[in-house]
Design a protein around this motif. Structure first.
Motif, short mmCIF file in Angstrom:
data_model
loop_
_atom_site.label_atom_id
_atom_site.label_comp_id
_atom_site.label_asym_id
_atom_site.label_seq_id
_atom_site.Cartn_x
_atom_site.Cartn_y
_atom_site.Cartn_z
N THR A 149 0.84 -1.19 0.00
CA THR A 149 0.00 0.00 0.00
C THR A 149 0.88 1.24 0.00
O THR A 149 1.75 1.37 0.86
N SER A 203 0.25 7.36 2.77
CA SER A 203 -1.07 7.97 2.95
C SER A 203 -1.20 9.30 2.23
O SER A 203 -2.25 9.61 1.67
N GLN A 254 6.64 4.27 4.33
CA GLN A 254 5.56 4.09 5.30
C GLN A 254 5.33 2.60 5.58
O GLN A 254 4.24 2.07 5.42
#
Length: 363
Positions: free
Chosen positions: A241, A244, A318
């Motif tokens: 992923t 953000s 991240q």
């Protein structure tokens, strides 16, 4: 009675001539001897042959005992006063070939520190017999080999995860999922970090020729190689992923990473070319290069930049493994910085007293 007859005139003259000739000859001899003496004196003083002085050289005997059992291992005899401890280790190696010099640890006391190879043997002598305690340091490796092995592993391991081997990830899932640009950027940053370290090990850093135990290299490799595998697995995973805050977070963190890498390099170059004043090395001072201005605030800016690189890498990707690795690096670098800062203080660098070790105010 017989009268004493006077010598006749011719005989009297012959006698006078004889005595006169003798007197004149003795006078000539005296004069010639005087001239010869003057000639010798004018030529200079005769130098007496040099007296050979038999200098007495005191040799030492080094008794080497086992540190645990206190049993005598061997005696190294006829050690000149000018010898160093390294010379003693070489002679000890000839007597005991199973222990080469880099593997030999010698102590003056049983619980004392290991003596340096450069120490003069005469400085340890109280009498003609010197007693040293031996410790087997185990198999040793050079510092260059240590760092090359430690840094080559993460470089190759990360690339294996980046190409997504079928033995690591599912091949079908890897072909379907699209790679986010941060995955490629993370690979570039990670590889450039370890390539810089390898090049600095070969061309920048100066090692004193010392050695370290093989077990230390194995620990370092396990730490770096293990964390690289963990970090690379998550970043290159097909289901990774992205950050953000998207492109802005990645760009800011990547720029910070590259700046820290450049700063780390310039600091290492500055440390490798320290100026010397007499026998004392001067503390590095900032130059026209802005990356060296961190010397104004901290005494170990190379550790500051190193920590900054991994914090930036964590923000850019991240991922939890990168964050844990960065946290451990902060702890390790702060310990090394504190130790180096205390060493600077012992060397009486007055400018270090007004600085922090690694991070201003905090450390």
């Amino acid at each position: 009675m017989h009268r004493k007859q006077k010598p006749s005139a011719p005989e009297h003259k012959r006698d006078l001539a004889t005595h006169g000739g003798a007197l004149s000859m003795s006078h000539k001899d005296t004069r010639s001897f005087f001239n010869f003496s003057q000639l010798v004196l004018s030529a200079g003083h005769l130098k007496s042959p040099p007296v050979l002085k038999h200098s007495k050289i005191t040799y030492f005997e080094v008794e080497i005992l086992d540190m645990q059992s206190k049993k005598q291992i061997c005696i190294v005899d006829k050690v000149p006063p000018s010898s160093t401890l390294l010379d003693v280790k070489h002679k000890f190696h000839k007597a005991c070939p199973q222990w080469y010099p880099s593997r030999v640890g010698l102590q003056l006391e049983r619980n004392g520190p290991y003596l340096k190879d450069s120490i003069n043997i005469q400085s340890l002598a109280v009498s003609s017999i010197i007693t040293l305690y031996f410790t087997d340091l185990g198999q040793q490796v050079g510092w260059t080999t240590f760092f090359l092995t430690e840094y080559t592993g993460p470089l190759l391991i990360y690339l294996l995860f980046y190409i997504r081997l079928s033995t690591i990830y599912d091949q079908v899932e890897s072909t379907k999922n699209f790679r986010h640009p941060v995955v490629h950027l993370a690979c570039f940053c990670h590889c450039s970090h370890y390539i810089r370290r390898l090049l600095e090990t070969l061309f920048v850093h100066k090692f004193s020729g010392g050695h370290t135990p093989l077990k230390n290299m194995m620990k370092g490799c396990a730490f770096y190689w293990g964390f690289t595998s963990w970090i690379a697995y998550y970043i290159n995973h097909p289901q990774y992923t992205p950050p953000s805050f998207g492109h802005r977070q990645v760009s800011f963190a990547a720029l910070a990473f590259l700046m820290c890498e450049a700063g780390n390099h310039f600091i290492n170059v500055t440390l490798a070319h320290q100026t010397h004043s007499g026998l004392k090395a001067c503390f590095p001072s900032p130059t026209y290069n802005p990356f060296t201005w961190l010397f104004l605030l901290v005494s170990c800016p190379n550790y500051t930049y190193e920590v900054g690189s991994w914090i930036s890498f964590t923000v850019m990707t991240q991922t939890l493994p990168a964050g844990i690795f960065a946290f451990l690096m902060v702890i390790q670098m702060s310990l090394w910085a504190q130790k180096k800062h205390k060493l600077y203080m012992k060397r009486c660098y007055p400018e270090v007293r007004r600085k922090a070790a690694m991070i201003p105010i905090i450390f």
